[in-house]
Design a protein around this motif. Structure first.
Motif, PDB file in Angstrom:
ATOM      1  N   THR A 150       0.845  -1.200   0.000  1.00 42.59           N
ATOM      2  CA  THR A 150       0.000   0.000   0.000  1.00 42.59           C
ATOM      3  C   THR A 150       0.882   1.252   0.000  1.00 42.59           C
ATOM      4  N   HIS A 151       0.570   2.170  -0.892  1.00 39.36           N
ATOM      5  CA  HIS A 151       1.356   3.405  -0.995  1.00 39.36           C
ATOM      6  C   HIS A 151       0.543   4.667  -0.760  1.00 39.36           C
ATOM      7  N   HIS A 152      -0.552   4.823  -1.504  1.00 38.40           N
ATOM      8  CA  HIS A 152      -1.198   6.138  -1.509  1.00 38.40           C
ATOM      9  C   HIS A 152      -2.665   6.076  -1.132  1.00 38.40           C
ATOM     10  N   PRO A 153      -2.957   6.502   0.106  1.00 38.52           N
ATOM     11  CA  PRO A 153      -4.347   6.575   0.517  1.00 38.52           C
ATOM     12  C   PRO A 153      -5.006   7.826  -0.062  1.00 38.52           C
ATOM     13  N   SER A 199       0.939  -0.099 -10.023  1.00 38.24           N
ATOM     14  CA  SER A 199       0.402   1.253  -9.863  1.00 38.24           C
ATOM     15  C   SER A 199       1.209   1.927  -8.784  1.00 38.24           C
ATOM     16  N   HIS A 200       1.313   3.239  -8.882  1.00 39.94           N
ATOM     17  CA  HIS A 200       2.074   3.885  -7.832  1.00 39.94           C
ATOM     18  C   HIS A 200       1.293   5.051  -7.264  1.00 39.94           C
ATOM     19  N   GLY A 201       1.731   6.241  -7.581  1.00 38.48           N
ATOM     20  CA  GLY A 201       1.218   7.395  -6.856  1.00 38.48           C
ATOM     21  C   GLY A 201       0.028   8.062  -7.469  1.00 38.48           C
ATOM     22  N   ASP A 270       4.133   8.350 -12.465  1.00 42.50           N
ATOM     23  CA  ASP A 270       4.463   8.270 -11.044  1.00 42.50           C
ATOM     24  C   ASP A 270       3.362   8.951 -10.240  1.00 42.50           C
ATOM     25  N   LEU A 271       3.711   9.951  -9.447  1.00 42.93           N
ATOM     26  CA  LEU A 271       2.709  10.614  -8.622  1.00 42.93           C
ATOM     27  C   LEU A 271       1.722  11.377  -9.492  1.00 42.93           C
ATOM     28  N   ALA A 272       0.572  11.647  -8.925  1.00 48.05           N
ATOM     29  CA  ALA A 272      -0.459  12.387  -9.640  1.00 48.05           C
ATOM     30  C   ALA A 272      -1.292  13.152  -8.632  1.00 48.05           C
ATOM     31  N   PRO A 361      11.469  13.669 -11.976  1.00 47.80           N
ATOM     32  CA  PRO A 361      10.390  14.205 -11.152  1.00 47.80           C
ATOM     33  C   PRO A 361       9.759  13.113 -10.304  1.00 47.80           C
ATOM     34  N   HIS A 362       9.284  13.478  -9.162  1.00 50.88           N
ATOM     35  CA  HIS A 362       8.608  12.494  -8.328  1.00 50.88           C
ATOM     36  C   HIS A 362       7.231  12.993  -7.907  1.00 50.88           C
ATOM     37  N   GLY A 363       7.203  14.010  -7.009  1.00 50.39           N
ATOM     38  CA  GLY A 363       5.895  14.464  -6.530  1.00 50.39           C
ATOM     39  C   GLY A 363       5.283  15.500  -7.436  1.00 50.39           C
ATOM     40  N   PRO A 427      14.325  17.100  -3.781  1.00 50.92           N
ATOM     41  CA  PRO A 427      12.933  17.444  -3.478  1.00 50.92           C
ATOM     42  C   PRO A 427      11.971  16.368  -3.987  1.00 50.92           C
ATOM     43  N   LEU A 428      10.999  16.012  -3.168  1.00 46.54           N
ATOM     44  CA  LEU A 428      10.044  14.970  -3.559  1.00 46.54           C
ATOM     45  C   LEU A 428       8.611  15.481  -3.560  1.00 46.54           C
ATOM     46  N   HIS A 429       8.034  15.650  -2.371  1.00 40.74           N
ATOM     47  CA  HIS A 429       6.589  15.885  -2.275  1.00 40.74           C
ATOM     48  C   HIS A 429       6.297  17.221  -1.600  1.00 40.74           C
ATOM     49  N   THR A 430       5.177  17.828  -1.968  1.00 40.90           N
ATOM     50  CA  THR A 430       4.806  19.135  -1.410  1.00 40.90           C
ATOM     51  C   THR A 430       3.451  19.058  -0.709  1.00 40.90           C
ATOM     52  N   ILE A 476      13.718  11.685   4.330  1.00 40.90           N
ATOM     53  CA  ILE A 476      12.267  11.841   4.254  1.00 40.90           C
ATOM     54  C   ILE A 476      11.750  11.485   2.866  1.00 40.90           C
ATOM     55  N   GLY A 477      10.600  10.803   2.844  1.00 32.31           N
ATOM     56  CA  GLY A 477       9.902  10.547   1.583  1.00 32.31           C
ATOM     57  C   GLY A 477       8.754  11.528   1.487  1.00 32.31           C
ATOM     58  N   HIS A 478       7.577  11.026   1.826  1.00 25.15           N
ATOM     59  CA  HIS A 478       6.426  11.922   1.857  1.00 25.15           C
ATOM     60  C   HIS A 478       6.428  12.780   3.109  1.00 25.15           C
ATOM     61  N   LEU A 479       5.571  13.762   3.091  1.00 26.79           N
ATOM     62  CA  LEU A 479       5.233  14.522   4.290  1.00 26.79           C
ATOM     63  C   LEU A 479       3.750  14.850   4.174  1.00 26.79           C
ATOM     64  N   ASN A 498       9.817   9.463   7.418  1.00 24.52           N
ATOM     65  CA  ASN A 498      11.234   9.250   7.137  1.00 24.52           C
ATOM     66  C   ASN A 498      11.537   7.779   6.872  1.00 24.52           C
ATOM     67  N   LYS A 499      12.355   7.563   5.849  1.00 23.26           N
ATOM     68  CA  LYS A 499      12.640   6.198   5.414  1.00 23.26           C
ATOM     69  C   LYS A 499      13.668   5.516   6.308  1.00 23.26           C
ATOM     70  N   TRP A 500      14.601   6.272   6.813  1.00 21.48           N
ATOM     71  CA  TRP A 500      15.644   5.712   7.660  1.00 21.48           C
ATOM     72  C   TRP A 500      15.473   6.261   9.070  1.00 21.48           C
ATOM     73  N   PRO A 539       5.506   2.901   5.276  1.00 21.50           N
ATOM     74  CA  PRO A 539       4.436   3.773   4.794  1.00 21.50           C
ATOM     75  C   PRO A 539       4.974   4.720   3.734  1.00 21.50           C
ATOM     76  N   HIS A 540       4.170   5.017   2.742  1.00 16.47           N
ATOM     77  CA  HIS A 540       4.568   6.029   1.766  1.00 16.47           C
ATOM     78  C   HIS A 540       3.754   7.277   2.037  1.00 16.47           C
ATOM     79  N   TYR A 541       2.566   7.341   1.472  1.00 19.66           N
ATOM     80  CA  TYR A 541       1.808   8.554   1.713  1.00 19.66           C
ATOM     81  C   TYR A 541       0.840   8.363   2.887  1.00 19.66           C
TER      82      TYR A 541
HETATM   83  S1  CUK Z   1       6.170   7.371  -3.168  1.00 23.90           S
HETATM   84 CU1  CUK Z   1       7.314   9.299  -2.831  1.00 23.90          CU
HETATM   85  S2  CUK Z   1       8.367   8.521  -1.072  1.00 23.90           S
HETATM   86 CU2  CUK Z   1       5.329   5.464  -3.279  1.00 23.90          CU
HETATM   87 CU3  CUK Z   1       4.416   8.429  -2.893  1.00 23.90          CU
HETATM   88 CU4  CUK Z   1       7.264   6.629  -1.433  1.00 23.90          CU
END
Ligand code: CUK
Ligand code: CUA
Length: 678
Positions: A150-153, A199-201, A270-272, A361-363, A427-430, A476-479, A498-500, A539-541
């Motif tokens: 599970t990634h994105h609720p 599927s991802h983001g 990726d993210l949307a 690009p990611h987020g 930079p990843l997510h805003t 950090i990944g998401h916030l 945070n991932k680590w 956890p991701h998002y």
């Molecule tokens: S992704 Cu960007 S850190 Cu699966 Cu929303 Cu994990």
């Protein structure tokens, strides 16, 4: 001694006139004598001071404790986090600011406590239907899936605000999406989305929950019989799909017949995020690996990560979903049971555009007013902020730089970017607050950067500026800011995912927990309040919703089947218990209450099909019973009022002492019965 700003803040948090603890010296200041507040008794301050000393807590620790502490028995958590559980295939529900784990919701993976996937028809069916051997031939060969990543609720929304009805979450590994009803916090549906192998983001609800969106990550091989040489001709053999899963407004379930997809190039989508207000009707999807690198590193080919990072720009996909909804009715073709708008139709109908995005690009995150769209390029130290006004103007003026190799118009970067902010590395997510700030996660810097948006929030040289930066621990990944992706962010708190965690927690073996860090957004500078280890998956998002938006049930109306949320036709009332012989076995209607199963003896013959209908006839909150049959792998939770059916073949001879698995009463241990298979 004059009070510092922090001390004043703390005082405010503790209640007007209440106890104020903290300050740079650690001095404890008692509350006013006349306040009559609960915590204001004379002398308590001194005790708190002694505790802080004994536990070696610094003054700022005491302030942090006050900001996050929930007195026993009180409901002081203002927000809930709904966090993906990552590999656990679950959703975690966490209180904010206490950061206490309130619930783990079984979604893609069986979960024993909730009896999710251990014999109860309601959950077994959900898990079983979550694997579709028709549109995914591999599933027929490999059997039903029993986990998900599970990634994105995505919480359901009304007018761009969370409404607390449903939550959706994707399975990164297998291209699936699930729906959880927030009346009982249970999974009601898993859809194996046609044409999506992964599927991802790309998961979010449109502003009125007309659709929940999910797109491919690794592109899908369109014709599985061409697998042998597929990778050598990647650009022709693979495609991406952006899926709009129609939501039934009564049940929250996704309806495939009313859903549609848009065929996309095989860039890795990726993210949307969904547009809102100014950008309502649009959808934005990042992509990377527009190089379409497929690897081959053992044979001298470029490794995937190198091939995928060759270009300076990848593409943001800009989709007009309102238009697509209409086009899907007349110009789509059905592939594996899903209406698909072909790529060329999407282009000719003006549904699909691309805009260049900086390296990897990611987020992609839409600001509360819908005007700005923030993109983090992992290999570019800037946050790039696009403007929907500029995008729509550029589209109107056909202000295109070129077409990509699939014929999709590519907008000119300079025509669509409103601002760039140098934020730091990775930079990843805003996320956003209501005052026009963005908060962007910096994976490589291990930091959160706070920046300003442009008009109407900030003007001139105040716009698109870095205003604060906070180190977090680590990578950090998401916030998530509270309600930070709605039209009305609540601000106040931010959680860094945070991932680590490296040195943040006691060593618990070689696999370390992730680290959720709660950040206070109320001050001029961001400040960390607490760490929360997550020892169950990555956890991701996460989304953060005001707790008072959730109106969960405490008990079911007696006889409710959780799958339909309606009275089960086989629900049994007290006195209605019976056992009947059927053509091929035995059917039982039973009741469950403190402290007995009725019937407490069930006699069958070896080979009988056994069908048990069990109803928990309790109406008291928390009067949950369990029902477990040893060796038959049956383990069901019967919440108050719940009606459940389980079916199995009694293929093993013997006596099996079924029992209640919840310590429900003084005679809980006596709450058992016998299944006799002779
Ligand atoms: S992704 Cu960007 S850190 Cu699966 Cu929303 Cu994990
Ligand atoms: Cu019912 Cu224990």
């Amino acid at each position: 001694m004059p009070l510092s700003r922090r001390e004043l803040l703390t005082g405010a948090a503790a209640g007007a006139g209440g106890l104020v603890i903290g300050g740079v010296t650690g001095t404890v200041i008692g509350g006013g004598e006349d306040d009559g507040g609960a915590g204001a008794a004379t002398g308590l301050g001194g005790q708190a001071d002694a505790v802080a000393k004994a536990r070696d807590l610094k003054p700022e620790d005491v302030t942090r404790a006050l900001k996050t502490f929930v007195p026993p028995g009180e409901h002081k958590d203002e927000f809930f986090l709904f966090a993906s559980g990552g590999h656990s295939g679950q959703i975690l529900v966490i209180g904010v600011p206490s950061m206490r784990l309130l619930k783990v919701i079984g979604v893609f993976s069986p979960e024993p406590w909730q009896g999710h996937g251990y014999g109860a028809d309601s959950s077994d069916l959900v898990i079983k239907q979550g694997t579709d051997p028709k549109n995914k031939p591999v599933s027929a060969a490999r059997g039903p899936l029993t986990w998900g990543d599970t990634h994105h609720p995505a919480l359901s929304e009304t007018k761009g605000e969370y409404d607390g009805r449903w939550i959706y979450i994707n399975d990164r590994a297998n291209g699936r999406i699930a729906m959880v009803d927030l009346r009982d916090f249970k999974t009601k549906q898993i859809v194996d989305v046609p044409n999506l192998d992964s599927s991802h983001g790309g998961v979010f609800c449109t502003p009125n929950s007309e659709y929940v969106h999910i797109s491919t990550m690794s592109p899908t091989l369109v014709d599985p019989t061409k697998a042998a040489n597929a990778l050598e001709n990647f650009k022709d053999n693979f495609r991406g799909y952006s899926s709009f899963m129609a939501i039934d407004q009564k049940t929250g379930r996704m309806d495939l017949a009313k859903s549609f997809q848009i065929e996309l190039p095989p860039y890795t989508q990726d993210l949307a995020d969904s547009g809102k207000l100014a950008s309502d009707g649009w959808v934005f999807i990042n992509s990377y690996n527009s190089e379409m690198a497929a690897g081959g590193n053992l044979d001298g080919g470029k490794p995937i990560e190198v091939g995928a990072s060759a270009n300076d720009f990848d593409f943001m996909h800009i989709i007009n979903w309102k238009k697509a909804e209409t086009v899907a009715q007349s110009k789509s073709k059905v592939i594996n049971g899903m209406r698909v708008i072909p790529l060329d139709v999407a282009v000719s109908e003006g549904i699909l555009y691309l805009a260049p995005e900086p390296k990897s690009p990611h987020g992609v995150d839409v600001a509360p007013n819908g005007q700005y769209i923030s993109v983090g390029g992992k290999l570019d130290p800037h946050g790039t902020i696009y403007s929907i006004d500029k995008i729509t103007t550029a589209i109107k003026n056909s202000d295109f730089e070129k077409k990509d190799q699939y014929g999709i118009p590519v907008l000119k970067l300079d025509s669509v970017v409103a601002g760039r902010v140098e934020v730091g590395l990775g930079p990843l997510h805003t996320q956003y607050d209501a005052e026009g700030h963005g908060y962007i996660s910096l994976f490589l810097d291990s930091a959160v950067a706070k920046f300003t948006l442009g008009e109407p929030y900030f003007k001139g040289d105040q716009a698109f500026k870095l205003v604060d930066k906070l180190p977090v621990h680590y990578n950090i990944g998401h916030l998530v800011a509270m309600e930070g992706d709605t039209v009305k962010p609540a601000g106040k708190y931010l959680v860094a995912l945070n991932k680590w965690s490296i040195d943040r927690f006691p060593v618990v073996g070689t696999l370390k927990p992730q680290n959720f860090q709660l950040v206070d957004l109320t001050g001029e500078k961001m400040e960390i309040l607490t760490d929360m280890p997550i020892g169950i998956g990555e956890p991701h998002y996460t989304q953060g919703i005001r707790a008072d938006r959730i109106k969960a049930w405490e008990v079911y109306p007696v006889g409710t089947n959780p799958l339909t949320m309606e009275k089960d036709p086989n629900a049994t009332a007290k006195g209605g218990e019976k056992i009947s012989r059927t053509a091929d076995g035995v059917e039982v209607w039973g009741t469950v209450t403190r402290s007995q199963f009725k019937p407490d003896q069930i006699r069958v013959k070896k080979g009988d099909k056994v069908t048990l209908h069990l109803t928990n006839i309790e109406t008291t909150p928390d009067a949950t019973h369990g029902f477990s049959i040893p060796r038959y792998n049956v383990n069901i939770s019967l919440d108050p009022g719940e009606a459940v059916t389980t079916e199995f073949v009694a293929d093993a001879q013997g006596t099996f002492a079924y029992y209640c698995t919840e310590f429900c009463s003084a005679l809980h241990l006596e709450m058992q019965g016998w299944l006799v298979v002779s």
